[in-house]
Design a protein around this motif. Sequence first.
Motif, short mmCIF file in Angstrom:
data_model
loop_
_atom_site.label_atom_id
_atom_site.label_comp_id
_atom_site.label_asym_id
_atom_site.label_seq_id
_atom_site.Cartn_x
_atom_site.Cartn_y
_atom_site.Cartn_z
N ASN A 43 3.11 6.51 -5.58
CA ASN A 43 2.94 6.72 -6.93
C ASN A 43 1.78 6.76 -7.17
O ASN A 43 1.78 8.46 -8.50
N LEU A 44 0.69 6.68 -6.42
CA LEU A 44 -0.64 7.72 -7.11
C LEU A 44 -0.35 9.69 -6.88
O LEU A 44 -0.87 10.94 -7.24
N ILE A 45 0.54 9.60 -5.22
CA ILE A 45 0.16 10.84 -4.87
C ILE A 45 1.42 11.88 -5.66
O ILE A 45 0.95 13.39 -6.10
N ILE A 46 2.64 11.14 -5.64
CA ILE A 46 3.72 12.00 -7.15
C ILE A 46 2.76 11.86 -8.84
O ILE A 46 2.84 12.95 -9.55
N ASN A 47 1.96 11.12 -9.45
CA ASN A 47 0.98 11.29 -10.18
C ASN A 47 -0.23 12.85 -10.18
O ASN A 47 0.13 13.27 -11.19
N TYR A 48 -0.49 12.89 -9.22
CA TYR A 48 -1.06 13.77 -8.67
C TYR A 48 -0.53 15.06 -8.75
O TYR A 48 -1.00 16.27 -9.41
N LEU B 161 5.64 6.65 5.16
CA LEU B 161 6.57 5.77 5.85
C LEU B 161 6.41 5.31 6.92
O LEU B 161 7.23 4.60 7.40
N LEU B 162 5.74 5.71 7.97
CA LEU B 162 5.19 4.86 9.10
C LEU B 162 4.27 3.77 8.90
O LEU B 162 5.44 2.82 9.49
N HIS B 163 3.77 3.70 7.89
CA HIS B 163 2.91 2.39 7.27
C HIS B 163 4.93 1.62 7.13
O HIS B 163 3.90 0.52 6.80
N LEU B 164 5.20 2.04 6.59
CA LEU B 164 6.12 0.90 5.64
C LEU B 164 7.21 0.79 7.05
O LEU B 164 7.17 -0.47 6.89
N ALA C 263 0.91 -1.34 0.11
CA ALA C 263 0.11 -0.36 -0.16
C ALA C 263 0.39 1.01 -0.18
O ALA C 263 0.22 2.08 -0.85
N PRO C 264 2.06 1.27 0.85
CA PRO C 264 2.18 2.37 0.48
C PRO C 264 2.68 2.83 -0.68
O PRO C 264 3.16 4.21 -0.77
N ALA C 265 3.95 2.31 -1.15
CA ALA C 265 4.39 2.69 -2.09
C ALA C 265 3.53 3.19 -3.72
O ALA C 265 3.90 4.05 -4.29
N TYR D 31 15.41 -4.48 1.56
CA TYR D 31 14.66 -3.38 2.25
C TYR D 31 14.77 -2.19 2.30
O TYR D 31 14.21 -1.32 2.84
N ALA D 32 15.83 -2.15 2.89
CA ALA D 32 16.68 -0.88 3.20
C ALA D 32 16.88 -0.38 1.31
O ALA D 32 16.42 0.20 1.39
N PHE D 33 16.67 -0.71 0.84
CA PHE D 33 17.50 -0.49 -0.41
C PHE D 33 15.00 0.04 -1.00
O PHE D 33 15.14 1.22 -1.78
N THR D 34 14.00 -0.80 -0.61
CA THR D 34 13.32 0.13 -0.66
C THR D 34 12.56 1.17 0.70
O THR D 34 12.25 2.01 -0.37
N PHE D 35 12.91 1.54 2.05
CA PHE D 35 13.23 2.22 2.18
C PHE D 35 13.80 3.34 1.40
O PHE D 35 13.17 4.25 1.31
N ILE D 36 15.05 3.60 0.92
CA ILE D 36 15.60 4.23 0.38
C ILE D 36 14.82 5.00 -1.12
O ILE D 36 14.67 6.45 -0.54
N PHE D 37 13.97 3.94 -1.58
CA PHE D 37 13.28 4.35 -2.46
C PHE D 37 12.48 5.09 -2.42
O PHE D 37 12.07 6.61 -2.69
#
Length: 652
Positions: free
Chosen positions: A64-69, A88-91, A58-60, A111-117
Amino acid sequence: MSINDIKAAWIAYNVQSFCILSLLFQVLLLLLAPFRKKTGSKILMVLVWSAYMAADWAPAFILNLIINYSKTRHDKAELMSFWASCMLLHLGGSDHAIAFSLEDNDLWFRYAFTFIFMFLSSAYVFYLSFSQVNFLWIPNVLVFLAGVIKCYERARARFIGSMDKSITLSNPRYDDVVKRKSLEEPHNFRAGEPDDVEVIKLAYAIFRAYKGVLVKHKFTFEEYGIIQRLLQNRTDLFAFRIAQAELEILHDVLYTKAQIFHENFGNKARSVYWVLLAAALASFSLLMRNNKQFDPFDVGVTYSLLIGGMCLDVIGFVVILYSSTFTIATMSRATSWPITWVVKFLKSLNWPWPRALWCWRPSLQQFNLISYGLNRPPKAWEWIIDSLYLTNYLDEMTYVKNKRLSPVLEAEILRQVEMRLNRDDWDCDSYASIFDKCTNKFPVSKELDKNEFLIVWHIVTEIFYNVVDGPEANIGYDSTELNKFRQCSKSLSDYMFYILIFRPFFMPVPNKKRIEETNYQVKELLHGKKKLGQREACQEIMTEAAERRIPEESFLYEAFKVVDCLQSEPPWCQDRVKCWETIHKTWIAILFDAAKCSEPRAHAQYLVRGGEILSLIWLLGANCGSMAQFQFFEDSDEENQTSHMARLDSMY
């Protein structure tokens, strides 16, 4: 409502809807995750897995929706940026479910790379929000920093949760800890029964002293002798309770953030996290007091994310405080704030000392070959299931029954433990000696391996339990003793067959071809006879085997020969208690042998699937001095031992 109206509603409220959905996923994960160690229910595992995957997805997706908006519209840029920080809190996930399995911990780097992105994406949305004046930049930055702390906690917890890291990173030097613990006065178990907290603290001391067993750390014989002093004057019951608490501690270390909260930096980071969230909520409330430019629904969503997230964290902290065995074991020795503040605060209020809901009673999952043959689905449905590779999964969900460890069987296991303690020999009545006795006394092929013998003995137990039920006159000296042997043997038989089929990691590599052949024989023999009960089905097998309509090399025929011997040859035919005592002793030997030979990783893997009684027996063996769980340096291997100690020094 037209298609255009639906599209407009989607554009206007898609981000808000998924933000609330993400929060609900976090709630579901918090509610379900603590029950993983209580039951191995497949339905619960599916629900936890679904919530876990959805909470990570869900957070990712929302970002994506927020960036497009934000690229096309700027009317809600401030709130969109704020919601991105909340993701980020949910992630950072629930404190009780940093990983679904050990493999997730091993992938901590991913997961660390996911967090960085995600961090970069949130920062990019924050940058886009300054296309106009951003009134919410202060609470936005505060939540952003809180999200970074929470994601760090999860990445760190996964890193520590890797099996080798969980052992090597928690102490300044492993061998120094072992020696220091050995100097403490051994606990006198027989002086009086300790309460739960005392048992947990002692279990934690033992766990820290030689948890290297879990990752096949090589011990010197001096270390081994030092370790054994920790459990002097032990009794079977207290050893059993300590092993239960140790498994709970291992679960908390591998699958929760409990260990992070007891690191000096982790303590302070969580304190800063709470301050940041409180400040963000206060500043957001002040900014919203006289600001009417935002949609009230959007403001409500923002309050829901903030307050709902804080409530989840409070609940998670309280649950860890009062149900984490690791937390209870370490609270009294904590030296860093805020743990010391929490302890002092609870004492000032005369609050009851936290006690773990740690009464972990492993279940005995039951899977029966005869019952499975009687209740197989139609061939067409079986073909569809096989084509989808769902046979094992659906079979476990459909045919495996959950049975609590009965007081009678628990008492029998404790008796076996005490017998081994008194003899100072954990490997007495070993599988090898029992197998030799069986092949000498009964017409059992000596060429059978452990798994094949287990299948044969399972069929023997089932037939003897259901068919050989003679008059009372044939029952020996004590019917109570007979019933105990019968029930324990039946439970262990179905449990070990379940382990062989569905938990092969605990056993030597099974001969799957022979197992499939036996399943097919039982299925064909009982096909179309679903109206038969267990007793009639066993009688059918005996009749077919007696008339030589079953191949002599099959496991069914091997079992028939043993049952026939027990029925017709003295002294077995004259004393039913002796028959069941022999069957019972064989199952006890198989159980203890499987626990002794199993891999440590398998025990850690299944702690979040209800746990197994094999794990408890394996840990009891380690606690009580079974050298099978320990790996040692050779006396002559001085060079390797020196390099090993140098490697330990470099680790810490």
